[in-house]
Write a protein that holds these residues in place. Structure first.
Motif, short mmCIF file in Angstrom:
data_model
loop_
_atom_site.label_atom_id
_atom_site.label_comp_id
_atom_site.label_asym_id
_atom_site.label_seq_id
_atom_site.Cartn_x
_atom_site.Cartn_y
_atom_site.Cartn_z
N LEU A 1 0.82 -1.21 0.00
CA LEU A 1 0.00 0.00 0.00
C LEU A 1 0.85 1.25 0.00
O LEU A 1 2.00 1.25 0.45
CB LEU A 1 -0.91 0.00 1.23
N THR A 2 0.28 2.34 -0.50
CA THR A 2 0.99 3.61 -0.55
C THR A 2 -0.01 4.75 -0.41
O THR A 2 -1.22 4.54 -0.39
CB THR A 2 1.78 3.74 -1.87
N ASP A 3 0.50 5.96 -0.30
CA ASP A 3 -0.33 7.17 -0.26
C ASP A 3 -1.33 7.11 0.89
O ASP A 3 -2.53 7.29 0.70
CB ASP A 3 -1.05 7.35 -1.60
N TYR A 4 -0.83 6.87 2.09
CA TYR A 4 -1.70 6.82 3.26
C TYR A 4 -2.27 8.20 3.58
O TYR A 4 -1.56 9.21 3.54
CB TYR A 4 -0.92 6.33 4.49
N PHE A 5 -3.56 8.23 3.88
CA PHE A 5 -4.23 9.46 4.30
C PHE A 5 -4.99 9.17 5.59
O PHE A 5 -5.76 8.20 5.66
CB PHE A 5 -5.19 9.95 3.23
N PHE A 6 -4.76 9.97 6.63
CA PHE A 6 -5.37 9.75 7.94
C PHE A 6 -6.27 10.93 8.30
O PHE A 6 -5.93 12.08 8.09
CB PHE A 6 -4.29 9.68 9.04
N LYS A 7 -7.42 10.59 8.90
CA LYS A 7 -8.20 11.53 9.69
C LYS A 7 -8.15 11.03 11.13
O LYS A 7 -8.44 9.86 11.38
CB LYS A 7 -9.65 11.61 9.21
N ALA B 1 -9.62 7.38 10.85
CA ALA B 1 -10.01 6.81 9.56
C ALA B 1 -8.79 6.83 8.66
O ALA B 1 -8.19 7.88 8.43
CB ALA B 1 -11.16 7.60 8.94
N LEU B 2 -8.39 5.65 8.17
CA LEU B 2 -7.19 5.51 7.35
C LEU B 2 -7.58 5.04 5.95
O LEU B 2 -8.44 4.17 5.80
CB LEU B 2 -6.23 4.47 7.94
N GLN B 3 -6.93 5.61 4.97
CA GLN B 3 -7.10 5.16 3.60
C GLN B 3 -5.73 5.02 2.96
O GLN B 3 -4.82 5.80 3.24
CB GLN B 3 -7.94 6.15 2.79
N ALA B 4 -5.58 4.00 2.12
CA ALA B 4 -4.32 3.80 1.41
C ALA B 4 -4.63 3.19 0.04
O ALA B 4 -5.64 2.51 -0.14
CB ALA B 4 -3.37 2.91 2.18
N ARG B 5 -3.73 3.44 -0.90
CA ARG B 5 -3.92 2.98 -2.27
C ARG B 5 -3.04 1.78 -2.56
O ARG B 5 -1.90 1.69 -2.10
CB ARG B 5 -3.60 4.14 -3.23
N ASP B 6 -3.56 0.84 -3.35
CA ASP B 6 -2.81 -0.34 -3.76
C ASP B 6 -1.75 0.08 -4.78
O ASP B 6 -2.06 0.74 -5.78
CB ASP B 6 -3.77 -1.36 -4.39
N LYS B 7 -0.49 -0.29 -4.51
CA LYS B 7 0.60 0.09 -5.42
C LYS B 7 0.44 -0.50 -6.81
O LYS B 7 0.88 0.09 -7.81
CB LYS B 7 1.94 -0.36 -4.84
N TYR B 8 -0.18 -1.68 -6.89
CA TYR B 8 -0.23 -2.41 -8.15
C TYR B 8 -1.62 -2.39 -8.79
O TYR B 8 -1.83 -3.01 -9.82
CB TYR B 8 0.23 -3.85 -7.92
#
Length: 241
Positions: free
Chosen positions: A187-193, A207-214
């Protein structure tokens, strides 16, 4: 000869003045309470975050809830990947119960011993010498504070007070770099609230969000909640048949 002077004051004017005075007293008292609770002490966001994480980690115990979902094209799947509630007591006691991959799960960690409950039979199975609460595979379910070990936080914003479940909490938004390489393996590009208590800055929700690298359209979403800090929570090993 001195003359008597009478000052005639309109009754309505007196009532308005008294009402304004009473309002000012209430506002002053309210501001004093907010300041004593920390809401008015506007720390820089970095200091609020650091203070909150330090106090959260130093807690002798707490309860938590974790929900993890896979996302596709920015939308969460309707089925939960996992939804659990747990308790942690320092330094190494954990109890967790919930659902993972649509399968009921119940787990207890006491020192270096792990215990899983076999759902069909209701019996506990011991896994001595395994400290699964520190395993990267179960961070959200067993060790949610692992997500808050940061290398640095290059982007951090204070978003004001946000009302959550009837309670006003401090809201921070950030894009941190995580310390654990496992969490950035896929995962990459983590964004936290992050929502902090205005009283002691400890974590209340995240609340955490992350993007799949692949897979640019895929990712993960994790929602966390923390409560009952420093309560008397007892976690004991289960009876193994």
């Amino acid at each position: 000869m001195l003359r008597s002077h009478w000052v005639v004051i309109n009754k309505k004017t007196v009532l308005i003045a008294l009402s304004l005075l009473l309002l000012l007293v209430i506002i002053a008292q309210g501001a004093g309470r907010l300041l004593s609770r920390g809401i008015g002490k506007m720390m820089p966001p970095q200091q609020m975050l650091q203070t909150g994480l330090e106090k959260t980690r130093a807690s002798s115990s707490f309860r938590y809830q974790a929900e993890t979902k896979l996302t596709s094209e920015g939308k969460a799947n309707t089925d939960f990947l996992s939804k659990v509630e747990g308790e942690r007591v320092a330094p190494d006691l954990v109890r967790m119960k919930g659902v993972m991959m649509n399968t009921p799960i119940e787990f207890i960690q006491v020192s270096n011993g792990s215990y899983f409950k076999d759902q069909p039979s209701g019996k506990w199975i011991a896994l001595p010498g395994n400290k699964l609460s520190d395993s990267e595979l179960f961070y959200a379910e067993l060790n949610p504070l692992a997500y808050f070990n940061f290398k640095d936080v290059p982007e951090l914003k204070y978003k004001g007070l946000d009302k959550v479940n009837g309670e006003k909490l401090i809201l921070l938004e950030m894009r941190p770099n995580l310390m654990d390489p496992f969490l950035e393996l896929r995962l990459t590009d983590y964004f936290f609230k992050v929502w902090l208590s205005p009283e002691d800055y400890r974590l209340r929700q995240a609340a955490l969000q992350a993007r799949d690298k692949y897979n640019t359209k895929g990712g993960i979403e994790i929602n966390l909640r923390f409560w009952d800090y420093d309560k008397n929570i007892t976690i004991s090993p289960p009876e193994v048949n």
